[in-house]
Design a protein around this motif. Structure first.
Motif, mmCIF file in Angstrom:
data_model
loop_
_atom_site.group_PDB
_atom_site.id
_atom_site.type_symbol
_atom_site.label_atom_id
_atom_site.label_comp_id
_atom_site.label_asym_id
_atom_site.label_seq_id
_atom_site.Cartn_x
_atom_site.Cartn_y
_atom_site.Cartn_z
ATOM 1 N N ASN A 32 11.416 -2.927 -1.075
ATOM 2 C CA ASN A 32 12.543 -2.346 -1.967
ATOM 3 C C ASN A 32 12.322 -0.670 -2.122
ATOM 4 N N VAL A 33 11.997 -0.047 -1.049
ATOM 5 C CA VAL A 33 12.007 1.463 -1.205
ATOM 6 C C VAL A 33 13.511 1.919 -1.380
ATOM 7 N N ARG A 34 13.886 2.416 -2.141
ATOM 8 C CA ARG A 34 15.331 2.948 -2.665
ATOM 9 C C ARG A 34 15.863 3.787 -1.738
ATOM 10 N N THR A 35 14.945 4.931 -1.749
ATOM 11 C CA THR A 35 15.436 6.343 -1.164
ATOM 12 C C THR A 35 14.425 6.552 0.067
ATOM 13 N N MET A 36 14.861 7.166 1.192
ATOM 14 C CA MET A 36 14.042 7.380 2.090
ATOM 15 C C MET A 36 13.590 8.872 1.953
ATOM 16 N N LYS A 37 13.182 9.388 0.855
ATOM 17 C CA LYS A 37 12.441 10.633 0.547
ATOM 18 C C LYS A 37 11.185 10.565 -0.206
ATOM 19 N N GLY A 38 10.080 11.352 -0.003
ATOM 20 C CA GLY A 38 8.985 11.327 -0.971
ATOM 21 C C GLY A 38 7.856 10.414 -0.251
ATOM 22 N N ASP A 39 6.885 9.821 -0.924
ATOM 23 C CA ASP A 39 5.778 9.149 -0.219
ATOM 24 C C ASP A 39 5.475 7.996 -1.264
ATOM 25 N N VAL A 40 5.130 7.001 -0.577
ATOM 26 C CA VAL A 40 4.732 5.703 -1.203
ATOM 27 C C VAL A 40 3.141 5.820 -1.586
ATOM 28 N N TYR A 41 2.577 5.730 -2.534
ATOM 29 C CA TYR A 41 1.237 5.646 -2.813
ATOM 30 C C TYR A 41 0.611 4.218 -3.000
ATOM 31 N N VAL A 84 1.075 0.378 -6.705
ATOM 32 C CA VAL A 84 1.813 1.359 -5.827
ATOM 33 C C VAL A 84 3.058 1.978 -6.661
ATOM 34 N N TYR A 85 3.265 2.976 -6.281
ATOM 35 C CA TYR A 85 4.358 3.787 -6.647
ATOM 36 C C TYR A 85 5.337 4.509 -5.682
ATOM 37 N N HIS A 86 6.368 4.834 -5.829
ATOM 38 C CA HIS A 86 7.036 5.797 -4.946
ATOM 39 C C HIS A 86 7.589 7.114 -5.570
ATOM 40 N N LYS A 93 2.884 13.076 -8.162
ATOM 41 C CA LYS A 93 2.244 12.430 -9.301
ATOM 42 C C LYS A 93 3.371 11.446 -9.948
ATOM 43 N N MET A 94 3.012 10.392 -10.353
ATOM 44 C CA MET A 94 4.172 9.307 -11.148
ATOM 45 C C MET A 94 4.759 10.097 -12.257
ATOM 46 N N ASP A 95 6.178 10.325 -12.284
ATOM 47 C CA ASP A 95 6.525 10.888 -13.411
ATOM 48 C C ASP A 95 7.111 9.741 -14.304
ATOM 49 N N LYS A 96 6.764 10.172 -15.822
ATOM 50 C CA LYS A 96 6.929 9.210 -16.708
ATOM 51 C C LYS A 96 8.001 9.729 -17.736
ATOM 52 N N ARG A 97 8.579 8.572 -18.494
ATOM 53 C CA ARG A 97 9.675 8.861 -19.475
ATOM 54 C C ARG A 97 8.576 8.926 -21.001
ATOM 55 N N VAL A 98 9.443 9.026 -22.071
ATOM 56 C CA VAL A 98 8.874 8.837 -23.187
ATOM 57 C C VAL A 98 8.152 7.593 -23.486
ATOM 58 N N PHE A 99 7.028 7.444 -24.196
ATOM 59 C CA PHE A 99 5.954 6.658 -24.459
ATOM 60 C C PHE A 99 5.308 5.944 -22.946
#
Length: 140
Positions: A32-41, A84-86, A93-99
């Motif tokens: 379920n990799v949605r976009t073909m850009k960036g990296d999967v950690y 895992v994160y994409h 880095k893993m970008d996060k929202r509020v909380f």
């Protein structure tokens, strides 16, 4: 002198050599990799590591160029968990929202979906024996 040499040869040849446990291949398929850009950690943890925020036992970074990415870890038999994160925007880095809610796709072994807090090791734990094992993790 003869006794000393006899004892030494007995000690040096003595019995069965100690065998280290056979390593198994752990195949990880991230779907379920949605976009073909960036990296999967992909971070592999054992019970001695602080899961999921601490330093992993081993980590891999894979280019997101397909709808799924695969990698293999060589591991000793034991208990493990994977986070895992994409990193879609490639900022490392893993970008996060509020909380602290993640903005970018993430997933855990056992496809565990946390609700109010980060998962515990026991939520995502799986066993690897002496033979090879494959697991699949779906990003959400």
């Amino acid at each position: 002198m003869f006794i000393l040499l006899s004892a030494l040869s007995l000690f040096m040849s003595g019995g069965e050599p100690v065998k280290s446990p056979k390593k198994a291949n752990l195949q990880v398929d991230v779907q379920n990799v949605r976009t073909m850009k960036g990296d999967v950690y992909i971070a592999l943890f054992n019970a001695k590591n602080t899961f999921p925020e601490g330093k992993p036992l081993e980590g891999k970074k894979l280019e997101a160029k397909e709808k799924s990415v695969q990698t293999t870890f060589s591991v000793d038999p034991g208990e493990y968990a994977i986070a895992v994160y994409h990193d879609e925007n490639g900022n490392g880095k893993m970008d996060k929202r509020v909380f602290g809610i993640p903005k970018e796709p993430y997933g855990f072994s056992n496809n565990f979906r946390p609700t109010m807090s980060a998962p515990k090791f026991s939520d995502c734990q799986f066993s690897v024996g002496n033979s090879n094992k494959s697991i699949s993790i779906k990003l959400n």
